[in-house]
Design an enzyme around this catalytic site. Structure first.
Site, mmCIF file in Angstrom:
data_model
loop_
_atom_site.group_PDB
_atom_site.id
_atom_site.type_symbol
_atom_site.label_atom_id
_atom_site.label_comp_id
_atom_site.label_asym_id
_atom_site.label_seq_id
_atom_site.Cartn_x
_atom_site.Cartn_y
_atom_site.Cartn_z
ATOM 1 N N ARG A 46 0.855 -1.203 0.000
ATOM 2 C CA ARG A 46 0.000 0.000 0.000
ATOM 3 C C ARG A 46 0.884 1.244 0.000
ATOM 4 O O ARG A 46 0.601 2.231 -0.657
ATOM 5 C CB ARG A 46 -0.962 0.012 1.202
ATOM 6 C CG ARG A 46 -1.672 1.358 1.336
ATOM 7 C CD ARG A 46 -2.947 1.361 2.188
ATOM 8 N NE ARG A 46 -2.933 0.488 3.330
ATOM 9 C CZ ARG A 46 -2.208 0.686 4.448
ATOM 10 N NH1 ARG A 46 -1.455 1.760 4.578
ATOM 11 N NH2 ARG A 46 -2.251 -0.182 5.438
ATOM 12 N N TYR A 98 -16.826 16.972 -14.621
ATOM 13 C CA TYR A 98 -17.110 15.534 -14.637
ATOM 14 C C TYR A 98 -18.104 15.204 -13.511
ATOM 15 O O TYR A 98 -17.901 15.620 -12.354
ATOM 16 C CB TYR A 98 -15.803 14.749 -14.459
ATOM 17 C CG TYR A 98 -16.018 13.264 -14.365
ATOM 18 C CD1 TYR A 98 -16.420 12.526 -15.476
ATOM 19 C CD2 TYR A 98 -15.854 12.595 -13.164
ATOM 20 C CE1 TYR A 98 -16.628 11.169 -15.396
ATOM 21 C CE2 TYR A 98 -16.065 11.223 -13.072
ATOM 22 C CZ TYR A 98 -16.453 10.517 -14.189
ATOM 23 O OH TYR A 98 -16.665 9.179 -14.091
ATOM 24 N N ASP A 168 -7.821 19.023 -13.638
ATOM 25 C CA ASP A 168 -8.162 17.713 -14.198
ATOM 26 C C ASP A 168 -7.921 17.825 -15.708
ATOM 27 O O ASP A 168 -8.685 18.460 -16.427
ATOM 28 C CB ASP A 168 -9.623 17.364 -13.886
ATOM 29 C CG ASP A 168 -10.023 15.999 -14.438
ATOM 30 O OD1 ASP A 168 -9.366 15.513 -15.374
ATOM 31 O OD2 ASP A 168 -11.015 15.423 -13.933
ATOM 32 N N LYS A 193 -8.634 6.678 -19.134
ATOM 33 C CA LYS A 193 -8.982 7.218 -20.444
ATOM 34 C C LYS A 193 -7.774 7.132 -21.380
ATOM 35 O O LYS A 193 -7.298 6.050 -21.638
ATOM 36 C CB LYS A 193 -9.514 8.640 -20.272
ATOM 37 C CG LYS A 193 -10.540 8.797 -19.118
ATOM 38 C CD LYS A 193 -11.815 8.010 -19.326
ATOM 39 C CE LYS A 193 -12.690 7.889 -18.086
ATOM 40 N NZ LYS A 193 -12.998 9.151 -17.400
HETATM 41 C C1 LIG Z 1 -13.485 9.537 -16.134
HETATM 42 C C2 LIG Z 1 -13.120 10.850 -15.599
HETATM 43 C C3 LIG Z 1 -12.844 11.027 -14.242
HETATM 44 C C4 LIG Z 1 -12.965 9.910 -13.224
HETATM 45 O O1 LIG Z 1 -12.062 8.900 -13.461
HETATM 46 P P1 LIG Z 1 -12.331 7.352 -13.085
HETATM 47 O O2 LIG Z 1 -11.105 6.696 -13.570
HETATM 48 O O3 LIG Z 1 -13.574 6.938 -13.827
HETATM 49 O O4 LIG Z 1 -12.538 7.282 -11.618
HETATM 50 C C5 LIG Z 1 -12.459 12.285 -13.814
HETATM 51 N N1 LIG Z 1 -12.383 13.324 -14.663
HETATM 52 C C6 LIG Z 1 -12.648 13.194 -15.986
HETATM 53 C C7 LIG Z 1 -12.527 14.384 -16.869
HETATM 54 C C8 LIG Z 1 -13.037 11.956 -16.494
HETATM 55 O O5 LIG Z 1 -13.310 11.840 -17.799
#
Ligand SMILES: *Cc1c(COP(=O)(O)O)cnc(C)c1O
Length: 385
Positions: A46, A98, A168, A193
């Protein structure tokens, strides 16, 4: 080292014990110590794991930063970054966000006494007015999902010098956008992604060049424990090796698809930062080195047509998520953004006629042919008898 070289080499030297060229999957929870407290830098997975550490080094290098923390999902990364704050602290958040981030802030951290103000960050004066003495963080998402609008990272960071600016940057990826160089303090990615890139692993990352902030995020990572397992870390690292190659192709295909759609008489509007008609095209050119693979569109006609459109596509699968090599289509109002009240959704432009494309790296002629077929098929279906 330049970007593509870092993606392949940073954190990824030959394995010191065996010479394995590729970082092994260290599928172990614990590490044998030579004597009490005498070990090779790892005591429990961890806290640290060699496969995860390789991924963290690779991702930090891609943002030109010293420190990276990998997480089991994008929202786990977000939770760790916001987790460095304390009850009573105030956070300014872009309102085009998001959905999972909104849910985490409002329904989890809101209950712990953090205060969130959601504003339209394309209005810079509004950002200035929202800053209070208790403001400790600004949370930016750019480009946004699904409206593809941008926030000027440089301008916001200059306005809030004593505040942690978190970005983000999932849609842009480090290949097309470097928020730390624009003045941000920490970058968050859903590596699920584009960074993973193959729709086969969920993960997240937080990257910073600020040592104190890194220590605080690392403390969250170890204390709350949202770490990826070694196989997930390895898959993400393998995906990220080809990030530059994939992003160039995603952007090339998306630009061509956006131009094709924008010129089509059956399309009402296309939202893509690479089109000169995008209201923030100039900012996009300044802030990003490419426009990415995501775009949204509204079809002419009624809601039923937008709902029927995906049924006629062969290569664009109807699915949530984005950023994989394969093309996807989604109906945000009924899928990713279904939990936002209709009135609020439509105020942001997320109507029942909006469709979002994650343009993959298949052959461009096949993708455009697929869209043409679906446009023609739905035109016939909805034509008056
Ligand atoms: C998918 C996404 C998230 C969250 O990510 P997860 O891997 O699904 O927890 C956060 N911000 C954006 C812009 C996203 O497309």
């Amino acid at each position: 080292m330049k970007f593509s070289t870092k993606a392949i080499h940073a954190g990824q030297g030959a394995d010191p014990t065996t010479g394995a060229t590729i970082v092994p999957i260290y599928q172990t929870s614990t590490y044998t110590q030579d004597a009490v407290g005498v070990h090779k830098g790892f005591d429990y997975s961890r806290t640290a794991n060699p496969t995860r550490r390789a991924l963290e080094t690779q991702l930090a290098a891609l943002e030109n930063a010293r420190f990276g923390c990998a997480f089991s999902s994008g929202v786990a990364a977000t939770a760790a970054v916001v987790g460095v704050l304390s009850s009573g602290d105030h956070v300014i958040v872009s309102n085009d966000l998001y959905g999972g981030t909104y849910r985490l802030f409002s329904n989890v951290f809101g209950r712990y006494g953090l205060q969130f103000t959601y504003i339209d960050m394309t209005d810079l004066e509004g950002v200035r007015k929202a800053i209070r003495p208790s403001t400790k963080m600004v949370w930016i998402e750019t480009p946004t999902n699904p409206m593809m609008s941008l926030v000027d990272i440089c301008a916001v960071a200059a306005m809030a010098p004593d505040v942690i600016v978190a970005v983000d940057s999932t849609f842009a990826t480090p290949y097309f956008q470097q928020p730390l160089e624009l003045g941000a303090d920490v970058v968050v990615h859903s590596t699920t992604k584009y960074i993973g890139g193959h729709s086969d692993v969920v993960g997240g990352a937080a990257i910073t060049d600020n040592k104190d902030l890194y220590e605080a995020i690392k403390f969250q990572q170890n204390s709350a424990g949202g770490v990826p397992g070694p196989i997930d870390a390895w898959l993400t690292m393998r995906g990220a090796k080809t990030l530059a190659l994939r992003m160039r192709e995603h952007a090339r295909n998306a630009q061509a698809v956006a131009e094709y759609l924008a010129a089509h008489p059956e399309i009402e509007r296309v939202y893509y930062p690479g089109l000169p008609t995008h209201p923030q095209h100039e900012l996009a050119k300044r802030q990003m080195s490419g426009f990415g693979g995501m775009l949204s569109l509204t079809l002419k006609g009624d809601d039923a047509r937008a709902l029927a459109f995906p049924n006629h596509l062969k290569y664009f699968s109807l699915a949530e998520s984005l950023g994989g090599v394969e093309s996807l289509i989604c109906h945000p109002a009924r899928m990713t953004h279904g939990s936002i009240p209709k009135e609020e959704r439509e105020r942001r432009g997320v109507t029942d006629r909006l469709l979002r494309l994650s343009v993959g790296i298949e052959d461009l002629d096949d993708l455009i042919g697929d869209l043409r077929t679906a446009l023609e098929a739905t035109q016939r279906e909805t034509a008056p008898a």
